[in-house]
Motif scaffolding. Sequence first.
Motif, PDB file in Angstrom:
ATOM      1  N   GLY A 240       0.804  -1.218   0.000  1.00  0.00           N
ATOM      2  CA  GLY A 240       0.000   0.000   0.000  1.00  0.00           C
ATOM      3  C   GLY A 240       0.832   1.260   0.000  1.00  0.00           C
ATOM      4  N   ALA A 241       2.116   1.151   0.386  1.00  0.00           N
ATOM      5  CA  ALA A 241       2.995   2.326   0.422  1.00  0.00           C
ATOM      6  C   ALA A 241       3.607   2.638  -0.938  1.00  0.00           C
ATOM      7  CB  ALA A 241       4.110   2.105   1.448  1.00  0.00           C
ATOM      8  N   LEU A 242       3.386   1.789  -1.929  1.00  0.00           N
ATOM      9  CA  LEU A 242       4.000   1.986  -3.248  1.00  0.00           C
ATOM     10  C   LEU A 242       3.143   2.929  -4.089  1.00  0.00           C
ATOM     11  CD1 LEU A 242       5.077  -1.721  -3.935  1.00  0.00           C
ATOM     12  CD2 LEU A 242       6.378   0.117  -2.844  1.00  0.00           C
ATOM     13  N   THR A 243       3.106   4.160  -3.675  1.00  0.00           N
ATOM     14  CA  THR A 243       2.185   5.129  -4.288  1.00  0.00           C
ATOM     15  C   THR A 243       2.718   5.737  -5.572  1.00  0.00           C
ATOM     16  OG1 THR A 243       3.093   6.859  -2.862  1.00  0.00           O
ATOM     17  CG2 THR A 243       1.145   5.688  -2.072  1.00  0.00           C
ATOM     18  N   ASN A 244       3.980   5.465  -5.931  1.00  0.00           N
ATOM     19  CA  ASN A 244       4.537   5.995  -7.177  1.00  0.00           C
ATOM     20  C   ASN A 244       4.404   5.018  -8.342  1.00  0.00           C
ATOM     21  OD1 ASN A 244       5.510   8.581  -6.319  1.00  0.00           O
ATOM     22  ND2 ASN A 244       7.128   7.531  -5.191  1.00  0.00           N
ATOM     23  N   LEU A 245       3.835   3.847  -8.066  1.00  0.00           N
ATOM     24  CA  LEU A 245       3.738   2.831  -9.109  1.00  0.00           C
ATOM     25  C   LEU A 245       2.917   3.314 -10.304  1.00  0.00           C
ATOM     26  CD1 LEU A 245       3.160  -0.499  -7.140  1.00  0.00           C
ATOM     27  CD2 LEU A 245       5.102   0.034  -8.628  1.00  0.00           C
ATOM     28  N   GLN A 246       3.476   3.080 -11.487  1.00  0.00           N
ATOM     29  CA  GLN A 246       2.739   3.289 -12.725  1.00  0.00           C
ATOM     30  C   GLN A 246       2.393   1.957 -13.388  1.00  0.00           C
ATOM     31  OE1 GLN A 246       4.909   6.012 -15.265  1.00  0.00           O
ATOM     32  NE2 GLN A 246       5.286   7.433 -13.567  1.00  0.00           N
ATOM     33  N   THR A 247       3.262   0.948 -13.169  1.00  0.00           N
ATOM     34  CA  THR A 247       3.022  -0.394 -13.689  1.00  0.00           C
ATOM     35  C   THR A 247       3.226  -1.394 -12.562  1.00  0.00           C
ATOM     36  OG1 THR A 247       3.741   0.169 -15.932  1.00  0.00           O
ATOM     37  CG2 THR A 247       3.769  -2.158 -15.325  1.00  0.00           C
ATOM     38  N   LEU A 248       2.198  -2.184 -12.270  1.00  0.00           N
ATOM     39  CA  LEU A 248       2.291  -3.256 -11.283  1.00  0.00           C
ATOM     40  C   LEU A 248       1.760  -4.532 -11.926  1.00  0.00           C
ATOM     41  CD1 LEU A 248       2.822  -4.421  -8.481  1.00  0.00           C
ATOM     42  CD2 LEU A 248       0.534  -3.652  -7.805  1.00  0.00           C
ATOM     43  N   ILE A 249       2.649  -5.509 -12.107  1.00  0.00           N
ATOM     44  CA  ILE A 249       2.281  -6.780 -12.713  1.00  0.00           C
ATOM     45  C   ILE A 249       2.714  -7.896 -11.774  1.00  0.00           C
ATOM     46  CG2 ILE A 249       2.589  -8.322 -14.679  1.00  0.00           C
ATOM     47  CD1 ILE A 249       3.137  -5.904 -16.423  1.00  0.00           C
ATOM     48  N   LEU A 250       1.746  -8.510 -11.119  1.00  0.00           N
ATOM     49  CA  LEU A 250       1.976  -9.678 -10.280  1.00  0.00           C
ATOM     50  C   LEU A 250       1.109 -10.802 -10.825  1.00  0.00           C
ATOM     51  CD1 LEU A 250       1.681  -8.042  -6.724  1.00  0.00           C
ATOM     52  CD2 LEU A 250       3.763  -8.363  -8.070  1.00  0.00           C
TER      53      LEU A 250
END
Length: 654
Positions: A240-250
């Motif tokens: 939840g702290a990864l607020t700068n993410l533009q691409t998240l692929i899990l």
Amino acid sequence: MGVLTLSVAVLCVIQVVSAQKATNASEVTALKKIIEYWKLGSYLNLTVDPCAQNASWAPETANPRVACDCSSNVCHITHLKIYALDISGPIPSELFELKRLMDLNLAQNVLSGPIPAQFEQLSNMQYLSLGINNLTGQVPPELGNMTKLLSLSFSSNNLHGSLPAELGKLTALGQLYIDSSGVSGPIPQDLANLKSLKTLWASDNLFTGKLPEFLGTFTELVDLRFEGTSLEGPIPASFGALTNLQTLILGDLGGEDSSLDFLRNQTSLSVLSLRSCQLSGQIPEIIGTFSKLRYLDLSFNKLEGQIPDSFQGFTVLQFLFLGNNNLTGLLPVNIISQSLNALDVSFNPLSGNLPGNVEKSDFSMNYVGTSINADNLEDRKALEMLSCLEGGTECANKVKSTSFAINCGGTEETSAAGVKYNDDSELLEAASVYTSSDYQWGVSDSGYFIFNPNGPQYTVETGSQITGALESELYKTARVSPSSLRYYGLGLKSGQYSVELHFAEIKMEDDLQSWKGLGRRVFDIYIQGERVLQDFNIRQEAGGSNRALVKTFDANVTNTVLDIHFRWAGKGTCCIPFQSTYGPLVSAIHASRVGGVAGTSSDHDKKRIGKIVGIAFGCMAALVIVSSAFYLWWARDASAGHVRVHTGWPKRSK
């Protein structure tokens, strides 16, 4: 005056000559040996000093490239690029004589052997790219001593073993590309020190253990990719702290269920893919407020409840994949926005009616396996397919068939054995449903090659000759999919079927002398819901590219439908020989009924037993015993190897 002019000219020449400083002699010697070793003489003709001003190999766009720093008394080589030139062999020791190297790019070649530990000698290195090669061995822990590194890549190689904990010393690292590298085992806790990471690609590796919670402390992350591994969930709340993410692929997580509760403040997201992550619970309304989201994939999970009404508020979303969940209720009325190009809600117990604008231009939708009422659909073929998939009671093919054959991605072909393979050249899109003209089979597709610069390609073809088959033309076209491709035999008589799946790898090259031959296509195959092949690699099994391969399976049909599912599980290389080369590929399908009708075996057994009993009355007791034993053995052997799989389809509401 003439003497003065001559003197000035001589002085200018002397100044120019003196301004052109010579390159360090040992570096020149080393570079010449490297050029000779990698046979680069036609590119780099060092009859002049390698750091000569205005040299053809000095600009940033040059390849090969040699650039220097001449700020001291002598010049030092600081940049070396030998990119995609198919250089081969081990990395030569002379490379480590270039002590001032800051930027080394050896990507997209055919380098072999281990990554040398001597790299630690290049203490000024900031950018090291070894991706897409044939390097083997373990990642040397000495790389951890290159503490000035800003970017490190050894993706798409054939390495093995664990990541060394020493990589945790690379605290300045902003980019780490290790996808498809071959590394395995737990991810070292020491990597928690890499707080400066903005990009981390780690998909398609044999990682084990939990998805690391410390990734949630990498608050600078912009691009994070972890799919096709053996990692287990849940997705840590710390994400939840990864607020700068533009691409998240899990993707492809095992173990415990995950929730979407960590998605609270990721408002910068443009690409969010959490396919096959054991997601459970409901989809949070907050996701519908992510105004920059263009791609959302939550498919192949356990999500429940309704599709949030907030999903009607997306302004730039183009692709929405929600298939293979437990979503219920009605589709939001205005879920098909102006920007939306594809919507997949397949295999959910959804109900109600299709949205009124479902047939808008440049839009595709997959709703197979739902209870959605599609009676208002103008596309009657798709409607008939839904009827067939529900059990065949309303199927247009009134006379049940016992076979079907498809030339996947191509036009009609007849094999040497006389089998007519139907035309399957219809254009499919990111979420498509298509039915053959005779309603004998259908196909549905879900997924999008989001990073393909050439746009989506759901069929591929080759002009090369296919070996290993009489009907070469059958293998020159194929269907491909970035996620999920399903073919359905429709209106089939009950019984056991032989399913022939035809393959040929026609997009990944078979040249071991080029980096373009280093790709790996890996996917899974399911028939009637049962996985029959895992981590299937066409080229590996066929013995090369452009070679025909036929895999045959048995299947049982009890409800008029045969379901053949090709699914990508995040494994294999992504970008060889070009971006978005991955996912399932199939050339042709032929299924035919081979056994007795299901449900009549008991009658058959009774007749057989009656015969045996009749014979027994006229025979000795010993003969009765022998005959009975023989019958029991025969009955058991006849059924061996045939697994009955029942596929249930939800009914549409009327």
